[in-house]
Scaffold this active site. Structure first.
Site, short mmCIF file in Angstrom:
data_model
loop_
_atom_site.label_atom_id
_atom_site.label_comp_id
_atom_site.label_asym_id
_atom_site.label_seq_id
_atom_site.Cartn_x
_atom_site.Cartn_y
_atom_site.Cartn_z
N TYR A 64 0.85 -1.25 0.12
CA TYR A 64 0.10 -0.06 -0.12
C TYR A 64 0.91 1.30 0.18
O TYR A 64 0.54 2.15 -0.85
CB TYR A 64 -0.93 -0.11 0.90
CG TYR A 64 -2.06 -0.91 0.83
CD1 TYR A 64 -3.31 -0.21 0.13
CD2 TYR A 64 -2.17 -2.31 1.12
CE1 TYR A 64 -4.36 -1.10 -0.17
CE2 TYR A 64 -3.26 -3.12 0.74
CZ TYR A 64 -4.49 -2.55 -0.02
OH TYR A 64 -5.37 -3.14 -0.31
N PHE A 108 -15.85 -10.77 -14.75
CA PHE A 108 -14.64 -11.44 -15.03
C PHE A 108 -13.55 -10.47 -15.00
O PHE A 108 -13.51 -9.48 -15.62
CB PHE A 108 -14.49 -12.13 -16.51
CG PHE A 108 -15.39 -13.28 -16.74
CD1 PHE A 108 -15.79 -13.99 -15.77
CD2 PHE A 108 -16.09 -13.21 -18.18
CE1 PHE A 108 -16.75 -15.14 -16.23
CE2 PHE A 108 -17.00 -14.54 -17.96
CZ PHE A 108 -17.35 -15.22 -17.05
N GLY A 109 -12.64 -10.67 -13.82
CA GLY A 109 -11.58 -9.61 -13.90
C GLY A 109 -11.91 -8.43 -13.07
O GLY A 109 -12.78 -8.56 -12.15
N GLU A 119 -8.69 -6.84 4.60
CA GLU A 119 -7.96 -8.04 3.92
C GLU A 119 -7.20 -8.82 4.96
O GLU A 119 -7.34 -10.16 4.92
CB GLU A 119 -6.85 -7.31 3.01
CG GLU A 119 -7.45 -6.87 1.50
CD GLU A 119 -6.83 -5.74 0.58
OE1 GLU A 119 -5.48 -5.90 1.14
OE2 GLU A 119 -7.24 -5.21 -0.09
N GLY A 156 -19.26 -17.90 -18.32
CA GLY A 156 -20.15 -17.33 -17.02
C GLY A 156 -20.89 -18.02 -16.56
O GLY A 156 -21.51 -18.18 -15.30
N ARG A 206 -4.57 -15.77 -12.91
CA ARG A 206 -6.29 -15.60 -13.40
C ARG A 206 -6.88 -16.37 -12.34
O ARG A 206 -6.56 -17.28 -11.75
CB ARG A 206 -6.51 -16.17 -14.69
CG ARG A 206 -7.69 -15.58 -15.19
CD ARG A 206 -7.83 -15.87 -16.71
NE ARG A 206 -9.37 -15.46 -17.16
CZ ARG A 206 -9.90 -15.91 -18.30
NH1 ARG A 206 -9.11 -16.57 -19.15
NH2 ARG A 206 -11.06 -15.35 -18.49
N PRO A 249 -20.03 -20.02 -12.07
CA PRO A 249 -20.28 -19.89 -10.73
C PRO A 249 -21.88 -20.10 -10.63
O PRO A 249 -22.43 -20.51 -9.56
CB PRO A 249 -20.07 -18.41 -10.82
CG PRO A 249 -20.01 -17.68 -11.98
CD PRO A 249 -19.60 -18.86 -13.10
#
Length: 386
Positions: free
Chosen positions: A95, A374-375, A137, A272, A205, A275
């Site tokens: 960060y 996606f992404g 996180e 797609g 990915r 999921p």
């Protein structure tokens, strides 16, 4: 806490960020990677090449400026991004580096308009926002570890490969050390990181966990055209054999099934479907319908399984093939849409924009529309006219 003067200064930059935000984030990433090429082992290269990451960061910075007086308003977005961060191995020490280059990019793009007062205000704001991300996180990392998972990446091997369609293969991944795997929630993803031949940096990915047990995670991957930069990891997997080693992150993600008694409609485009079929498999005693869109029947992965599961849940299955019918229409959606239905949409961005625009026109409440990118997450262009 930010002072009123700092808040007012940040709010005053909102119109500037609306115009120059993408230029700032493009400059930021260019300079960051030029000086710190080792970070290319972490970031998704495709999202960089297609400006997805730059756009996502510009949206985040803009949203932070708009809501600087009430940062709680962006917590849902923070949580979604934090899940992606932990799946890529972002750590607290990253960060300060990001902050340094982001402030420098603001100064470089805006020039003299970026006064010392503005830079100082953004430095303070960035510190607060970074602390929020770091805290969220860390909670996610700890939750994964407490669930039997791990922090960062773990060595796995490909244990089995199954062809699901002409372009989709499923890969069954097992820990190299033989350890048991944690439970995951249907709809979550893992990151695959690998040293791909002829690539200087590690490539990564994210893929949906389409099935899993204590013994394996299954991912189902579409083979891409060789000219598609999005296909580096996917095509590496398609060329791999049983026994190939990859690194895997613990499951993450917030695109999961809302637990209530409302009927569900799944609408998928291409890969797609992954999921959505994972969510469908977990459903019992709840009506579910499915619209599966694909180029043709040969590439429609999981078609027979989905049809069987939908029939068992009292719903309707419809396949829409773009080589003959084009995108799914508003009328086709309306035919299976019931009042109160929870709708889940996943596919390419243009596909989701079309489908969600139809749902809006059909008066489906925003809170009933769930979708996943996606992404890197980007703003969708949704039609609201009827």
């Amino acid at each position: 806490m930010l002072t009123k003067q700092t808040i007012d200064t940040i709010k005053a930059t909102v119109p500037v960020l609306e115009v120059h935000g993408l230029a700032i984030t493009k400059t930021f990433y260019s300079n960051l990677f030029n000086d710190n090429p080792q970070l290319l082992n972490i970031f998704n290269h495709t999202n960089q090449k297609k400006d997805r990451q730059q756009t996502a960061l510009a949206n985040t910075v803009y949203a932070a400026a708009v809501h600087i007086e009430n940062l709680e308003a962006i917590v849902p977005a923070v949580v979604q991004i934090a899940h992606k961060h932990v799946s890529l191995g972002i750590l607290p020490e990253h960060y300060p580096i990001v902050g340094k280059y982001l402030l420098a990019a603001i100064k470089e793009v805006l020039g003299d308009a970026a006064t010392d007062e503005i830079i100082d205000a953004w430095a303070q704001a960035y510190g607060v926002i970074a602390d929020i991300f770091i805290s969220v996180e860390e909670d996610l990392y700890k939750a994964a570890e407490n669930n039997g998972g791990w922090r960062l990446f773990k060595d796995f091997k490909i244990a089995k490969i199954v062809e699901e369609s002409d372009v989709v293969k499923s890969f069954y991944l097992q820990p190299a050390d033989g350890s048991k795997l944690p439970a995951f929630t249907a709809g979550q993803y893992i990151s695959i990181r690998a040293q791909v031949p002829n690539q200087e940096f590690l490539m990564n990915r994210q893929y949906t966990v389409t099935e899993g047990t204590e013994e394996y995670f299954r991912i189902s991957v579409k083979r891409e055209d060789d000219v598609n930069p999005n296909g580096v990891v996917s095509n590496f997997l398609h060329a791999s054999e049983v026994g190939t080693n990859v690194q895997v992150s613990a499951p993450a993600g917030v695109f999961t099934l809302v637990q209530n008694e409302a009927p569900v409609l799944f609408i998928s485009g291409g890969v797609g479907v992954t999921p959505l079929q994972a969510m469908l498999k977990t459903m019992e005693n709840r009506k579910a319908s499915f619209i599966q869109c694909a180029r043709n029947e040969r590439v429609a992965a999981f078609k027979e399984t989905i049809e069987q599961q939908v029939a068992a849940l009292g719903g309707t299955y419809k396949a829409v093939y773009s080589d003959t019918e084009g995108y799914v229409t508003k009328e086709q959606i309306a035919a299976v849409l019931e009042e109160g239905t929870e709708v889940y949409v996943c596919g390419p961005i243009a596909f989701m924009e079309t489908v969600i625009s139809s749902l809006v026109e059909l008066n489906v409440p925003a809170e009933k529309i769930h979708y996943e990118f996606f992404g890197a997450a980007m703003a969708l262009q949704i039609r609201t006219s009827k």
